[in-house]
Write a protein that holds these residues in place. Structure first.
Motif, PDB file in Angstrom:
ATOM      1  N   THR B  89      10.283 -24.599  21.278  1.00 34.54           N
ATOM      2  CA  THR B  89      10.076 -25.393  20.042  1.00 34.54           C
ATOM      3  C   THR B  89      11.310 -25.119  19.260  1.00 34.54           C
ATOM      4  N   GLY B  90      11.590 -25.376  18.038  1.00 34.07           N
ATOM      5  CA  GLY B  90      12.780 -25.118  17.315  1.00 34.07           C
ATOM      6  C   GLY B  90      14.121 -25.844  17.279  1.00 34.07           C
ATOM      7  N   SER B  91      14.923 -25.178  16.714  1.00 32.61           N
ATOM      8  CA  SER B  91      16.358 -25.768  17.036  1.00 32.61           C
ATOM      9  C   SER B  91      17.443 -24.683  16.642  1.00 32.61           C
ATOM     10  N   VAL B  92      18.389 -24.807  17.322  1.00 31.57           N
ATOM     11  CA  VAL B  92      19.718 -23.974  16.627  1.00 31.57           C
ATOM     12  C   VAL B  92      20.867 -24.945  16.435  1.00 31.57           C
ATOM     13  N   ARG B  93      21.334 -24.893  15.312  1.00 31.57           N
ATOM     14  CA  ARG B  93      22.468 -25.661  14.838  1.00 31.57           C
ATOM     15  C   ARG B  93      23.710 -24.774  14.564  1.00 31.57           C
ATOM     16  N   TRP B  94      24.651 -25.334  14.885  1.00 34.88           N
ATOM     17  CA  TRP B  94      25.993 -24.535  14.664  1.00 34.88           C
ATOM     18  C   TRP B  94      27.200 -25.367  14.507  1.00 34.88           C
ATOM     19  N   LYS B  95      28.149 -24.844  14.003  1.00 31.78           N
ATOM     20  CA  LYS B  95      29.718 -25.464  13.888  1.00 31.78           C
ATOM     21  C   LYS B  95      30.782 -24.589  14.417  1.00 31.78           C
ATOM     22  N   GLY B  96      31.497 -25.279  15.114  1.00 31.14           N
ATOM     23  CA  GLY B  96      32.541 -24.600  15.703  1.00 31.14           C
ATOM     24  C   GLY B  96      32.426 -24.249  17.116  1.00 31.14           C
ATOM     25  N   LYS B  97      33.047 -23.227  17.831  1.00 33.07           N
ATOM     26  CA  LYS B  97      32.935 -23.066  19.231  1.00 33.07           C
ATOM     27  C   LYS B  97      31.868 -21.743  19.231  1.00 33.07           C
ATOM     28  N   ILE B  98      30.954 -21.818  20.464  1.00 28.70           N
ATOM     29  CA  ILE B  98      30.509 -20.720  20.712  1.00 28.70           C
ATOM     30  C   ILE B  98      30.889 -20.165  22.264  1.00 28.70           C
ATOM     31  N   SER B  99      31.211 -18.883  22.301  1.00 28.37           N
ATOM     32  CA  SER B  99      31.332 -18.458  23.528  1.00 28.37           C
ATOM     33  C   SER B  99      30.356 -17.257  23.743  1.00 28.37           C
ATOM     34  N   SER B 100      29.830 -17.301  25.007  1.00 31.24           N
ATOM     35  CA  SER B 100      28.998 -16.137  25.376  1.00 31.24           C
ATOM     36  C   SER B 100      29.452 -15.251  26.454  1.00 31.24           C
ATOM     37  N   LEU B 101      29.108 -14.048  26.344  1.00 33.86           N
ATOM     38  CA  LEU B 101      29.441 -13.123  27.273  1.00 33.86           C
ATOM     39  C   LEU B 101      28.196 -12.294  27.591  1.00 33.86           C
ATOM     40  N   LEU B 102      27.487 -12.921  28.408  1.00 30.97           N
ATOM     41  CA  LEU B 102      26.192 -12.282  28.954  1.00 30.97           C
ATOM     42  C   LEU B 102      26.447 -11.405  30.112  1.00 30.97           C
ATOM     43  N   ARG B 173      38.766 -16.655  21.395  1.00 27.73           N
ATOM     44  CA  ARG B 173      38.834 -16.716  20.046  1.00 27.73           C
ATOM     45  C   ARG B 173      37.747 -17.692  19.388  1.00 27.73           C
ATOM     46  N   SER B 174      36.780 -17.731  19.871  1.00 27.63           N
ATOM     47  CA  SER B 174      35.846 -18.576  19.407  1.00 27.63           C
ATOM     48  C   SER B 174      35.002 -18.192  18.309  1.00 27.63           C
ATOM     49  N   ASP B 175      34.567 -19.481  17.510  1.00 29.00           N
ATOM     50  CA  ASP B 175      34.012 -19.121  15.971  1.00 29.00           C
ATOM     51  C   ASP B 175      33.001 -18.250  16.085  1.00 29.00           C
ATOM     52  N   ILE B 176      32.066 -18.314  17.159  1.00 30.63           N
ATOM     53  CA  ILE B 176      30.954 -17.603  17.390  1.00 30.63           C
ATOM     54  C   ILE B 176      30.636 -16.808  18.727  1.00 30.63           C
ATOM     55  N   LEU B 177      30.741 -15.596  18.866  1.00 29.59           N
ATOM     56  CA  LEU B 177      30.774 -14.876  20.001  1.00 29.59           C
ATOM     57  C   LEU B 177      29.457 -14.208  20.247  1.00 29.59           C
ATOM     58  N   ILE B 178      28.635 -14.467  21.401  1.00 24.45           N
ATOM     59  CA  ILE B 178      27.256 -13.923  21.481  1.00 24.45           C
ATOM     60  C   ILE B 178      27.514 -12.906  22.783  1.00 24.45           C
ATOM     61  N   ILE B 179      27.266 -11.595  22.525  1.00 18.47           N
ATOM     62  CA  ILE B 179      27.600 -10.515  23.577  1.00 18.47           C
ATOM     63  C   ILE B 179      26.425  -9.943  24.023  1.00 18.47           C
ATOM     64  N   ASP B 180      26.186  -9.730  25.377  1.00 22.04           N
ATOM     65  CA  ASP B 180      25.122  -8.926  25.829  1.00 22.04           C
ATOM     66  C   ASP B 180      25.536  -7.591  25.783  1.00 22.04           C
ATOM     67  N   GLU B 181      24.739  -6.753  26.467  1.00 29.52           N
ATOM     68  CA  GLU B 181      25.052  -5.293  26.451  1.00 29.52           C
ATOM     69  C   GLU B 181      26.236  -5.188  27.507  1.00 29.52           C
ATOM     70  N   VAL B 182      27.475  -5.769  27.176  1.00 23.77           N
ATOM     71  CA  VAL B 182      28.383  -5.581  28.209  1.00 23.77           C
ATOM     72  C   VAL B 182      29.237  -4.331  28.078  1.00 23.77           C
ATOM     73  N   LEU B 183      29.073  -3.677  26.868  1.00 23.36           N
ATOM     74  CA  LEU B 183      29.763  -2.503  26.508  1.00 23.36           C
ATOM     75  C   LEU B 183      29.458  -1.301  27.298  1.00 23.36           C
ATOM     76  N   ALA B 184      28.448  -1.523  27.861  1.00 21.61           N
ATOM     77  CA  ALA B 184      27.731  -0.237  28.411  1.00 21.61           C
ATOM     78  C   ALA B 184      28.456  -0.059  29.710  1.00 21.61           C
ATOM     79  N   VAL B 185      29.434  -0.631  30.231  1.00 24.24           N
ATOM     80  CA  VAL B 185      30.211  -0.485  31.360  1.00 24.24           C
ATOM     81  C   VAL B 185      31.518   0.221  31.110  1.00 24.24           C
ATOM     82  N   GLY B 186      32.273   0.763  31.995  1.00 22.59           N
ATOM     83  CA  GLY B 186      33.568   1.099  31.723  1.00 22.59           C
ATOM     84  C   GLY B 186      33.596   2.459  31.224  1.00 22.59           C
ATOM     85  N   ASP B 187      34.750   3.169  31.072  1.00 21.95           N
ATOM     86  CA  ASP B 187      34.772   4.581  30.729  1.00 21.95           C
ATOM     87  C   ASP B 187      34.841   4.554  29.030  1.00 21.95           C
TER      88      ASP B 187
END
Lengths: 289, 402
Positions: B89-102, B173-187
């Motif tokens: 149910t419900g809706s998500v509305r946005w403007k510009g470009k979304i990029s996701s890094l799951l 360089r998207s207007d909206i970035l969606i990031i999951d816990e990707v920082l938990a890797v690497g040194d």
């Protein structure tokens, strides 16, 4: 984007919207056009990756249809003594198996769109149609290469044995390729949505797909089919496609206009239905994979 | 007021548990029948609301950090925002470009070279071929793997792989970035570099970022707003420290629960809690009324979380047949075991090693102060635990100078 059309009247501010269900008849063509580069990129990936670490690399593209045609020649030509309608046997089998394998490989790729890309589809959004389109394009590139081989063998035959003179029918080849691609594409979209949900159907479909080859004039000419089954036989869209292709290499070859037109209509409906269902369900099926 | 770029209204997501994917046609027809008759109002035990009535707004230049335990709906929320799944149910509305890094490196092909994969991954993430081309040198420089650009990525070390993958992601360089816990890797060094990059993207370029992390430090440093999700609902939205405190349940010190009768006690038909208490931060006492359905074996699970939300341990007692009635239990944590900091624990009651009878979640919390007084070391030490295992030293050769 099309979704925004209605939105503009509600609220001019927003450009996009995600809601509980996809409306019918929204193909996201603009979105697809924006991602055209990705289609080419996937095609490049598949072509580059499939022959990595193989000794003879891309030559497999040549070798596969040639070996298949040779096996058919021996089994169906020499042992079973199937007629070839006056076409040199190697050309006859090569023509049939080239078109068939283009269809088979395209369908076998597109029908697993969701199952083989679950991982990517669970992590990133892009129009899902990019995947089946790139699969068809990959197979079309391979077909292009195989047709070069076909042409070489044909030229050899023509100048050595002076048989199988080419006719104007050859000009129809692009149309035949397009029809075959469309058939595999439409059917593939439809099956991909269904098998994503009902995985067990996949085994049955594989079985029918193999049977389907024998309902298609790949290893025999359409002329050996008994009269009472002829009408049914020609309803298979691949029948007029392969028969037309072969007719290009016999004197006074005839184009089966009617069956070809019917095939065109069938394929058009298949693509429409496939696209409709695919676009409607492309996100929802991921919940059930 | 900065520009509003995304608005989530009332989003909920209903999932079917259990036999996901292997649904049969028959089952589906039955479901169809039930659904058409009763709609989604039936509370089917095989279904769960992974998200319920989630509302929020995201503005340009804003960084929203989402905290919550496993299963609180964080991933589901990110999936819906990334357009991978639809809300029920419900809706998500946005403007510009979304990029996701799951995930980083989505779509990387092991057989292809680093160069090919930069283009492949970049385009999957929504860049055009030309955009990847113009940023190519920057991406390569950021990753620091110039020498291996033409090597298939299957020959990369995992560190190199992560660097390359993250470098591509960092140049979106998207207007909206969606990031999951990707920082938990690497040194550590590379993580800091990435955090700096995220700051740059939001503050200088004015892009909006929404990300999930278990690392409270990062949330505190990077976010302008915090969201605390619990069981699919937004429990708290506001300043990041507030959301973190809400998540860790640190506002109130809870070291004791006592209830005199089963009627007022928390629990359900199997389990009613009489008492849960912590003695000296080392002994966990608990008492409960137990009503078994049949001949189930009972076991107790204790999970301890630290203030980063990491699970320190997950204990389980041996399954035992217990009589119905009041049961008393205790668990003693060794001294000199936990590091300094805040801890939260949950007690779970499990029947026959598989059935969760009751989860007394986050019921107790406590603080551990430095008790290593005999050590000549002050301040918090690194590490999740700080046990005192003896280290023995022995002279074996007095004259053996180097």
């Amino acid at each position: 984007m099309k979704q925004s059309a209605k939105l503009n009247t509600v609220n001019k501010w927003w450009q996009y919207e995600t809601t509980a269900s996809q409306k019918w008849f929204q193909f996201g063509l603009k979105d697809l056009y924006y991602n055209r580069g990705l289609i080419l990129r996937f095609t490049r990936r598949d072509l580059l990756a499939s022959y990595q670490q193989t000794v003879i690399g891309p030559f497999w593209i040549f070798l596969q249809p040639l070996l298949t045609a040779l096996v058919y020649l021996i089994v169906f030509g020499r042992f079973a003594k199937m007629p070839t309608d006056g076409i040199p046997p190697i050309l006859f089998y090569l023509a049939g198996s080239t078109i068939w394998s283009f269809f088979f490989d395209s369908l076998n790729g597109t029908m697993y769109t969701f199952i083989s890309n679950t991982h990517i589809f669970n992590k990133v959004y892009f129009p899902r149609l990019v995947v089946p389109m790139s699969i068809i394009l990959t197979q079309a590139v391979r077909l292009g290469i195989q047709l070069v081989l076909f042409a070489l063998i044909y030229v050899f035959y023509y100048f050595i044995f002076h048989t199988a003179s080419p006719s104007k029918i050859l000009l129809l080849l692009p149309l035949l390729v397009l029809l075959t691609a469309g058939f595999a594409f439409g059917l593939g979209l439809l099956i991909s949505i269904i098998t994503a949900k009902y995985r067990d159907l996949d085994n049955i479909l594989q079985f029918f797909l193999r049977l389907f080859m024998f309902a298609t004039p790949v290893v025999y000419p359409a002329s050996i089919i008994p009269d009472k089954y002829q009408a049914l036989f020609w309803l298979n869209p691949l029948t007029p496609i392969i028969e037309t292709f072969r007719a290009a290499f016999v004197e006074n070859g005839k184009i089966p206009y009617y069956p070809l037109a019917i095939a065109g209509i069938e394929i058009f409906f298949l693509i429409s239905l496939g696209l409709l269902l695919f676009k409607k369900r492309e996100l929802d099926v991921m919940d059930s994979i | 007021m900065r520009e509003l770029v995304l608005k989530a209204e009332n989003i909920s997501k209903y999932y079917r548990l259990g036999l996901i994917g292997s649904s049969s046609l028959k089952q589906d027809l039955q479901n169809l029948f039930v659904k058409s008759r009763d709609g989604l109002t039936v509370e089917d035990p095989q279904h769960i609301w992974a998200l319920k009535d989630v509302d929020f707004e995201l503005h340009a230049g804003e960084v929203i950090g989402i905290v919550g335990r496993n299963g609180s709906g964080k991933s589901t929320l990110l999936k819906i925002l990334s357009r991978i799944a639809r809300p029920t149910t419900g809706s998500v509305r946005w403007k510009g470009k979304i990029s996701s890094l799951l995930e980083i490196g989505t779509g990387f092909h092991a057989e292809l070279t680093g160069r090919e994969n930069i283009f492949l991954n970049g385009q999957i993430l929504g860049l055009s071929n030309a955009e990847v081309k113009t940023r190519f040198d920057e991406i390569v420089a950021f990753s620091g793997i110039e020498r291996f650009l033409d090597t298939p990525v299957k020959r990369y070390s995992s560190g190199m792989y992560v660097r390359l993958a993250f470098s591509v992601a960092a140049h979106l360089r998207s207007d909206i970035l969606i990031i999951d816990e990707v920082l938990a890797v690497g040194d550590i060094e590379f993580q800091l570099k990435c955090i700096a990059k995220m700051k740059e993207i939001s503050r200088l370029d004015g892009k909006a970022i929404l990300f999930v992390s278990h690392d409270m430090q990062t949330i505190r440093n990077l976010c302008t707003t915090g969201i605390y999700l619990e069981k699919g609902r937004i429990k708290l939205i506001g300043d990041p420290p507030k959301a973190i405190a809400g998540y860790l349940n640190l506002d109130t010190q809870l070291s004791k629960h006592t209830y005199s009768s089963p009627h007022e006690a928390p629990g359900n038909s199997y389990i009613k809690i009489k008492r849960a208490e912590l003695e000296n931060s080392t002994i966990i006492h608990f008492e409960f009324w137990y009503t078994a359905e049949g001949n189930e074996n009972l076991s107790i699970g204790i999970m301890l979380y630290n203030d980063l939300g990491q699970c320190v341990f997950d204990l389980a007692s041996a399954p035992t047949r217990m009589e119905n009635g009041l049961i008393k239990g205790a668990c003693t944590l060794p001294e000199n075991f936990l590091n300094e900091g805040q801890y939260v624990l949950s007690i779970a009651f499990i029947g026959d090693q598989s059935k969760l009878l009751f989860d007394f979640a986050d019921c107790l919390n406590f603080n551990v102060q430095d008790n290593g007084k005999n050590l000549r070391w002050y301040g918090k030490r690194v590490g999740i635990v700080r046990p005192e295992f003896p280290i023995q030293l022995l002279n074996i050769d007095r004259d053996g100078a180097i």
